[in-house]
Motif scaffolding. Structure first.
Motif, PDB file in Angstrom:
ATOM      1  N   ALA A   7       0.834  -1.208   0.000  1.00 29.45           N
ATOM      2  CA  ALA A   7       0.000   0.000   0.000  1.00 29.45           C
ATOM      3  C   ALA A   7       0.867   1.256   0.000  1.00 29.45           C
ATOM      4  O   ALA A   7       0.588   2.217  -0.723  1.00 29.45           O
ATOM      5  CB  ALA A   7      -0.937  -0.002   1.205  1.00 29.45           C
ATOM      6  N   TYR A  11       0.983   4.064  -3.020  1.00 25.49           N
ATOM      7  CA  TYR A  11       0.738   5.488  -2.773  1.00 25.49           C
ATOM      8  C   TYR A  11       1.893   6.314  -3.330  1.00 25.49           C
ATOM      9  O   TYR A  11       1.673   7.305  -4.032  1.00 25.49           O
ATOM     10  CB  TYR A  11       0.576   5.751  -1.278  1.00 25.49           C
ATOM     11  N   ALA A  14       1.967   6.664  -7.034  1.00 29.91           N
ATOM     12  CA  ALA A  14       0.939   7.581  -7.536  1.00 29.91           C
ATOM     13  C   ALA A  14       1.376   9.046  -7.431  1.00 29.91           C
ATOM     14  O   ALA A  14       0.750   9.910  -8.047  1.00 29.91           O
ATOM     15  CB  ALA A  14      -0.366   7.357  -6.782  1.00 29.91           C
ATOM     16  N   GLN A  15       2.445   9.304  -6.672  1.00 27.97           N
ATOM     17  CA  GLN A  15       2.928  10.680  -6.501  1.00 27.97           C
ATOM     18  C   GLN A  15       4.070  11.017  -7.463  1.00 27.97           C
ATOM     19  O   GLN A  15       4.555  12.161  -7.477  1.00 27.97           O
ATOM     20  CB  GLN A  15       3.409  10.908  -5.060  1.00 27.97           C
ATOM     21  N   PRO A  27      -1.520  17.051  -1.154  1.00 29.43           N
ATOM     22  CA  PRO A  27      -1.392  16.221  -2.348  1.00 29.43           C
ATOM     23  C   PRO A  27      -0.645  16.880  -3.498  1.00 29.43           C
ATOM     24  O   PRO A  27      -0.274  16.225  -4.454  1.00 29.43           O
ATOM     25  CB  PRO A  27      -2.841  15.955  -2.740  1.00 29.43           C
ATOM     26  N   ALA A  39       2.927   8.004   2.558  1.00 25.01           N
ATOM     27  CA  ALA A  39       2.874   6.666   1.954  1.00 25.01           C
ATOM     28  C   ALA A  39       2.496   5.638   3.012  1.00 25.01           C
ATOM     29  O   ALA A  39       1.599   4.810   2.807  1.00 25.01           O
ATOM     30  CB  ALA A  39       4.213   6.327   1.307  1.00 25.01           C
ATOM     31  N   SER A  42      -1.090   5.857   4.316  1.00 26.73           N
ATOM     32  CA  SER A  42      -2.072   5.198   3.455  1.00 26.73           C
ATOM     33  C   SER A  42      -2.237   3.726   3.810  1.00 26.73           C
ATOM     34  O   SER A  42      -3.236   3.102   3.466  1.00 26.73           O
ATOM     35  CB  SER A  42      -1.685   5.345   1.981  1.00 26.73           C
TER      36      SER A  42
END
Length: 121
Positions: A7, A11, A14-15, A27, A39, A42
């Protein structure tokens, strides 16, 4: 990676490409410890937003035993630990490097790499 590490890595991935922002926790942008903090958040794990504190909040394991999701640190143990990234495996990490550089994947082998990774509990 499984569970929380998977997870946290998802995360962080995705950044990728977001800007470095001093004190940033997203964000829109991140600094190094803000990225690792969020991270792991999340995945339901609370870490502080500061590299020295993250060092003390993790269990140190020899770098050769680092697993995906572990934290990679730079600086001096017992002194200033000034940078952190999220280990992906294979000598690679995701991190927010510095001003003018976006969140990216990079080799862990540069600068004052500490010989221990931080395993998140």
């Amino acid at each position: 990676p499984k569970g929380g590490a998977a997870a946290a890595i998802a995360y962080a991935r995705a950044q990728l490409g977001k800007p470095y922002v001093w004190g940033g926790e997203g964000p829109g942008g991140y600094d190094c410890s803000g990225l690792t903090k969020m991270a792991w958040a999340s995945a339901g794990v609370a870490l502080s937003h500061q590299t020295n504190w993250q060092w003390s909040e993790t269990v140190q394991v020899p770098l050769a035993q680092a697993q995906p999701g572990d934290l990679i640190f730079y600086g001096q143990v017992g002194g200033d630990i000034y940078h952190v990234g999220l280990y992906l495996g294979g000598g690679q990490m995701i991190h927010a490097p510095t001003f003018g550089e976006p969140v990216k994947v990079q080799s862990i082998y540069f600068g004052e790499l500490i010989g221990y990774a931080g395993r998140v509990r």
